[in-house]
Scaffold this motif. Structure first.
Motif, PDB file in Angstrom:
ATOM      1  N   PRO A  73       1.039  -1.248   0.155  1.00 37.35           N
ATOM      2  CA  PRO A  73       0.416   0.101   0.178  1.00 37.35           C
ATOM      3  C   PRO A  73       1.015   1.543  -0.020  1.00 37.35           C
ATOM      4  CG  PRO A  73      -0.959  -1.552   1.635  1.00 37.35           C
ATOM      5  CD  PRO A  73       0.855  -2.029   0.956  1.00 37.35           C
ATOM      6  N   GLY A  74       2.208   1.019   0.294  1.00 31.83           N
ATOM      7  CA  GLY A  74       2.860   2.789   0.281  1.00 31.83           C
ATOM      8  C   GLY A  74       3.776   2.906  -0.904  1.00 31.83           C
ATOM      9  N   LEU A  75       3.112   2.037  -2.311  1.00 31.44           N
ATOM     10  CA  LEU A  75       4.441   1.997  -3.085  1.00 31.44           C
ATOM     11  C   LEU A  75       3.553   2.426  -4.779  1.00 31.44           C
ATOM     12  CD1 LEU A  75       6.779  -0.795  -2.049  1.00 31.44           C
ATOM     13  CD2 LEU A  75       6.864   1.140  -2.031  1.00 31.44           C
ATOM     14  N   GLY A  76       2.509   1.479  -4.023  1.00 26.10           N
ATOM     15  CA  GLY A  76       1.242   2.058  -5.176  1.00 26.10           C
ATOM     16  C   GLY A  76       0.265   1.317  -5.629  1.00 26.10           C
ATOM     17  N   ARG A  77      -0.212   1.389  -6.438  1.00 31.02           N
ATOM     18  CA  ARG A  77      -1.430   0.829  -6.259  1.00 31.02           C
ATOM     19  C   ARG A  77      -2.357  -0.355  -7.337  1.00 31.02           C
ATOM     20  NH1 ARG A  77      -5.311   3.597  -3.454  1.00 31.02           N
ATOM     21  NH2 ARG A  77      -7.078   3.066  -4.191  1.00 31.02           N
ATOM     22  N   ARG A  78      -1.728   0.087  -8.591  1.00 29.53           N
ATOM     23  CA  ARG A  78      -1.643  -0.911  -9.464  1.00 29.53           C
ATOM     24  C   ARG A  78      -0.287  -1.809  -9.601  1.00 29.53           C
ATOM     25  NH1 ARG A  78      -6.076   0.039 -13.011  1.00 29.53           N
ATOM     26  NH2 ARG A  78      -4.768  -0.863 -14.390  1.00 29.53           N
ATOM     27  N   VAL A  79      -0.726  -3.500  -9.619  1.00 29.41           N
ATOM     28  CA  VAL A  79       0.339  -3.773  -8.684  1.00 29.41           C
ATOM     29  C   VAL A  79       0.923  -5.227 -10.381  1.00 29.41           C
ATOM     30  CG1 VAL A  79       1.439  -5.888  -7.120  1.00 29.41           C
ATOM     31  CG2 VAL A  79      -0.124  -3.993  -6.048  1.00 29.41           C
ATOM     32  N   PHE A  80       1.798  -5.471 -10.089  1.00 22.33           N
ATOM     33  CA  PHE A  80       2.115  -6.748 -11.650  1.00 22.33           C
ATOM     34  C   PHE A  80       2.473  -7.639 -10.142  1.00 22.33           C
ATOM     35  CE2 PHE A  80       4.696  -8.208 -14.909  1.00 22.33           C
ATOM     36  CZ  PHE A  80       3.867  -9.598 -14.861  1.00 22.33           C
ATOM     37  N   LEU A  81       2.227  -8.782 -10.332  1.00 20.60           N
ATOM     38  CA  LEU A  81       2.388 -10.331  -8.659  1.00 20.60           C
ATOM     39  C   LEU A  81       2.692 -11.188  -9.530  1.00 20.60           C
ATOM     40  CD1 LEU A  81       1.574 -10.278  -6.019  1.00 20.60           C
ATOM     41  CD2 LEU A  81      -0.002 -10.925  -6.721  1.00 20.60           C
ATOM     42  N   HIS A 131      -0.616  -1.935 -18.808  1.00 20.98           N
ATOM     43  CA  HIS A 131      -2.078  -1.978 -17.877  1.00 20.98           C
ATOM     44  C   HIS A 131      -1.361  -0.634 -16.103  1.00 20.98           C
ATOM     45  CE1 HIS A 131      -3.690  -5.916 -18.606  1.00 20.98           C
ATOM     46  NE2 HIS A 131      -2.316  -6.553 -19.382  1.00 20.98           N
ATOM     47  N   ARG A 132      -0.680  -0.579 -16.652  1.00 23.62           N
ATOM     48  CA  ARG A 132       0.014   1.300 -15.555  1.00 23.62           C
ATOM     49  C   ARG A 132      -0.077   0.912 -14.538  1.00 23.62           C
ATOM     50  NH1 ARG A 132      -5.135   3.757 -15.543  1.00 23.62           N
ATOM     51  NH2 ARG A 132      -6.214   2.165 -16.209  1.00 23.62           N
ATOM     52  N   VAL A 133       0.904  -0.530 -14.507  1.00 20.77           N
ATOM     53  CA  VAL A 133       1.646  -1.115 -13.265  1.00 20.77           C
ATOM     54  C   VAL A 133       2.336  -0.148 -12.970  1.00 20.77           C
ATOM     55  CG1 VAL A 133       3.640  -2.900 -12.523  1.00 20.77           C
ATOM     56  CG2 VAL A 133       1.012  -2.812 -14.155  1.00 20.77           C
ATOM     57  N   ASP A 134       2.680   0.560 -11.071  1.00 21.49           N
ATOM     58  CA  ASP A 134       3.128   0.704 -10.714  1.00 21.49           C
ATOM     59  C   ASP A 134       4.022   0.692  -9.176  1.00 21.49           C
ATOM     60  OD1 ASP A 134       1.735   1.407  -8.993  1.00 21.49           O
ATOM     61  OD2 ASP A 134       0.729   3.030  -9.508  1.00 21.49           O
ATOM     62  N   VAL A 135       4.129  -0.559  -9.359  1.00 23.13           N
ATOM     63  CA  VAL A 135       4.999  -2.023  -8.685  1.00 23.13           C
ATOM     64  C   VAL A 135       4.527  -3.241  -9.219  1.00 23.13           C
ATOM     65  CG1 VAL A 135       3.346  -1.218  -6.920  1.00 23.13           C
ATOM     66  CG2 VAL A 135       4.944  -2.594  -6.182  1.00 23.13           C
ATOM     67  N   LEU A 136       5.807  -4.004  -9.107  1.00 25.38           N
ATOM     68  CA  LEU A 136       5.951  -5.026  -9.477  1.00 25.38           C
ATOM     69  C   LEU A 136       6.360  -6.330  -8.427  1.00 25.38           C
ATOM     70  CD1 LEU A 136       6.788  -7.544 -10.609  1.00 25.38           C
ATOM     71  CD2 LEU A 136       9.206  -6.341 -11.820  1.00 25.38           C
ATOM     72  N   VAL A 137       5.445  -6.952  -7.896  1.00 32.26           N
ATOM     73  CA  VAL A 137       6.173  -8.184  -6.918  1.00 32.26           C
ATOM     74  C   VAL A 137       6.607  -9.150  -7.608  1.00 32.26           C
ATOM     75  CG1 VAL A 137       5.644  -8.943  -4.395  1.00 32.26           C
ATOM     76  CG2 VAL A 137       4.336  -7.113  -5.288  1.00 32.26           C
ATOM     77  N   THR A 138       7.608  -9.906  -7.271  1.00 24.98           N
ATOM     78  CA  THR A 138       8.577 -10.894  -7.304  1.00 24.98           C
ATOM     79  C   THR A 138       8.458 -11.857  -6.430  1.00 24.98           C
ATOM     80  OG1 THR A 138      10.017 -11.905  -9.376  1.00 24.98           O
ATOM     81  CG2 THR A 138      10.830  -9.757  -8.412  1.00 24.98           C
ATOM     82  N   LYS A 139       9.274 -13.499  -6.425  1.00 29.96           N
ATOM     83  CA  LYS A 139       9.617 -13.978  -5.718  1.00 29.96           C
ATOM     84  C   LYS A 139      11.847 -13.393  -6.175  1.00 29.96           C
ATOM     85  CE  LYS A 139       6.962 -17.406  -4.260  1.00 29.96           C
ATOM     86  NZ  LYS A 139       6.492 -19.036  -4.605  1.00 29.96           N
ATOM     87  N   ASP A 140      12.353 -13.882  -5.683  1.00 27.57           N
ATOM     88  CA  ASP A 140      13.932 -14.301  -5.778  1.00 27.57           C
ATOM     89  C   ASP A 140      13.670 -14.836  -6.789  1.00 27.57           C
ATOM     90  OD1 ASP A 140      16.281 -13.616  -7.172  1.00 27.57           O
ATOM     91  OD2 ASP A 140      17.310 -13.322  -4.781  1.00 27.57           O
ATOM     92  N   SER A 141      13.375 -15.825  -7.549  1.00 27.52           N
ATOM     93  CA  SER A 141      13.987 -17.259  -8.503  1.00 27.52           C
ATOM     94  C   SER A 141      15.164 -17.364  -8.995  1.00 27.52           C
ATOM     95  CB  SER A 141      12.435 -17.443  -9.551  1.00 27.52           C
ATOM     96  OG  SER A 141      11.441 -16.951  -9.304  1.00 27.52           O
ATOM     97  N   GLY A 142      15.522 -15.903  -9.174  1.00 30.93           N
ATOM     98  CA  GLY A 142      17.133 -15.670 -10.842  1.00 30.93           C
ATOM     99  C   GLY A 142      16.675 -16.413 -11.427  1.00 30.93           C
ATOM    100  N   GLY A 143      17.541 -16.689 -12.764  1.00 31.33           N
ATOM    101  CA  GLY A 143      17.614 -17.187 -14.427  1.00 31.33           C
ATOM    102  C   GLY A 143      16.869 -15.741 -15.261  1.00 31.33           C
ATOM    103  N   GLU A 144      17.219 -16.102 -16.306  1.00 29.97           N
ATOM    104  CA  GLU A 144      17.415 -15.541 -17.185  1.00 29.97           C
ATOM    105  C   GLU A 144      15.938 -14.858 -17.718  1.00 29.97           C
ATOM    106  OE1 GLU A 144      18.992 -13.255 -18.968  1.00 29.97           O
ATOM    107  OE2 GLU A 144      20.864 -13.802 -17.205  1.00 29.97           O
ATOM    108  N   ALA A 145      15.165 -16.353 -17.757  1.00 25.75           N
ATOM    109  CA  ALA A 145      13.733 -16.311 -18.738  1.00 25.75           C
ATOM    110  C   ALA A 145      12.916 -15.502 -17.920  1.00 25.75           C
ATOM    111  CB  ALA A 145      13.166 -18.205 -18.091  1.00 25.75           C
ATOM    112  N   THR A 146      13.082 -15.180 -16.776  1.00 30.72           N
ATOM    113  CA  THR A 146      11.887 -13.949 -15.953  1.00 30.72           C
ATOM    114  C   THR A 146      12.702 -12.894 -15.746  1.00 30.72           C
ATOM    115  OG1 THR A 146      11.907 -15.000 -14.396  1.00 30.72           O
ATOM    116  CG2 THR A 146      10.198 -15.782 -15.916  1.00 30.72           C
TER     117      THR A 146
END
Ligand code: NAP
Length: 254
Positions: free
Chosen positions: A129-137, A192-207
């Motif tokens: 909530p402190g970082l943005g309103r449109r989230v790419f999860l 999608h007018r994303v303002d914050v991305l959430v990711t696991k630290d999966s590593g690797g090139e593909a993602t």
């Protein structure tokens, strides 16, 4: 009578597991079996033998290793698949069968990145909530429950198979499987007018392209850190390293 060929069990679910299975299956005397949890509806082809579904905990895995005369286990599961990794460590200790852990290296921030490392999905949800309103999860369809209470935020969720509830009420789903390109990720973030991305630290090139794209757009990225490996285990970073280790153990003659 010649001795039976060495049998290597790969705990899979990653691109590296697939590459390793292909490399081992190409070697003349090795028998290779890949094990998948069965989470993905169409997992694609795998070289060598394939088995699908849980073993029934560490004890079940240990029984399976003995019954199928496995000579070495390679844990090539995803860095966030904590339970199967713990079970593999316990089963290897109980049976005395060598365990090799393959983990692709984690991602490293680059200049211009606005990363917010967090220890868990719950902590990621608390930070949002402190970082943005449109989230790419992009944390996987099974972790959406952690975000379900965030009723004021809009989520764009990308996963291989359709996610199931509980999930946040304002959720758009994109079904896709990597690899993804930087141009594609830029287009998606803009569309999608994303303002914050959430990711696991999966590593690797593909993602990894989403991280470059987010950097280019100056977006915040919440990065869920990897869980630690069980005590006493260290990981090898690549398929080549695992092949070398198995060869040294006399289990994968070229
Ligand atoms: P998890 O929490 O570590 O495992 C839960 C249970 O699923 C395990 O206790 C085991 O059941 C079974 N299992 C997991 N991996 C298995 C395998 N390779 N073969 C047979 N059984 C397996 O795992 P998860 O996070 O749900 O991930 C499931 C699979 O998806 C993993 O194989 C992983 O490589 C892949 N994956 C996970 C993620 C992620 O973000 N977690 C991302 C991409 C791919 P039993 O106790 O009954 O043996």
């Amino acid at each position: 009578m010649s001795p039976p060929s060495p049998h290597v069990l790969i705990l899979g679910g990653t691109a590296e597991a697939r590459t390793l299975a292909a490399a081992l299956a190409a070697r003349p005397v090795v028998r290779v079996t890949t094990s998948l949890a069965g989470r993905v509806a169409r997992p694609g082809t795998v070289d060598g033998n394939l088995r699908v579904g849980g073993f029934g905990g560490a004890q079940g895995l240990a029984d399976w290793l003995r019954e199928h005369r496995v000579d070495a286990v390679v844990d090539a599961t995803h860095p966030f698949a904590e339970s199967i990794t713990a079970n593999a460590a316990t089963a290897a200790e109980a049976t005395g069968i060598p365990l090799v852990v393959l983990r692709r290296p984690g991602w490293r921030p680059a200049p211009g990145d606005r990363w917010h490392p967090v220890p868990s999905l719950d902590a990621a949800a608390a930070a949002l909530p402190g970082l943005g309103r449109r989230v790419f999860l992009t944390t996987g369809r099974l972790g959406l429950a952690a975000f379900a209470h965030l009723t004021d935020l809009h989520f764009v969720v990308r996963s291989v198979d359709p996610p199931e509830p509980p999930m946040p009420p304002h959720t758009e789903v994109i079904l896709a499987r990597g690899p993804f390109t930087e141009d594609g990720e830029l287009a998606l973030l803009r569309e999608h007018r994303v303002d914050v991305l959430v990711t696991k630290d999966s590593g690797g090139e593909a993602t990894a392209a989403k991280l470059t794209a987010a950097r280019g757009l100056g977006l915040s990225v919440v990065v869920v850190r990897r869980p630690p490996l069980p005590d006493g285990l260290t990981a090898l970073p690549g398929v080549v390293d695992v092949l070398e280790r198995l060869t040294r153990l006399g289990l994968a003659p070229a």
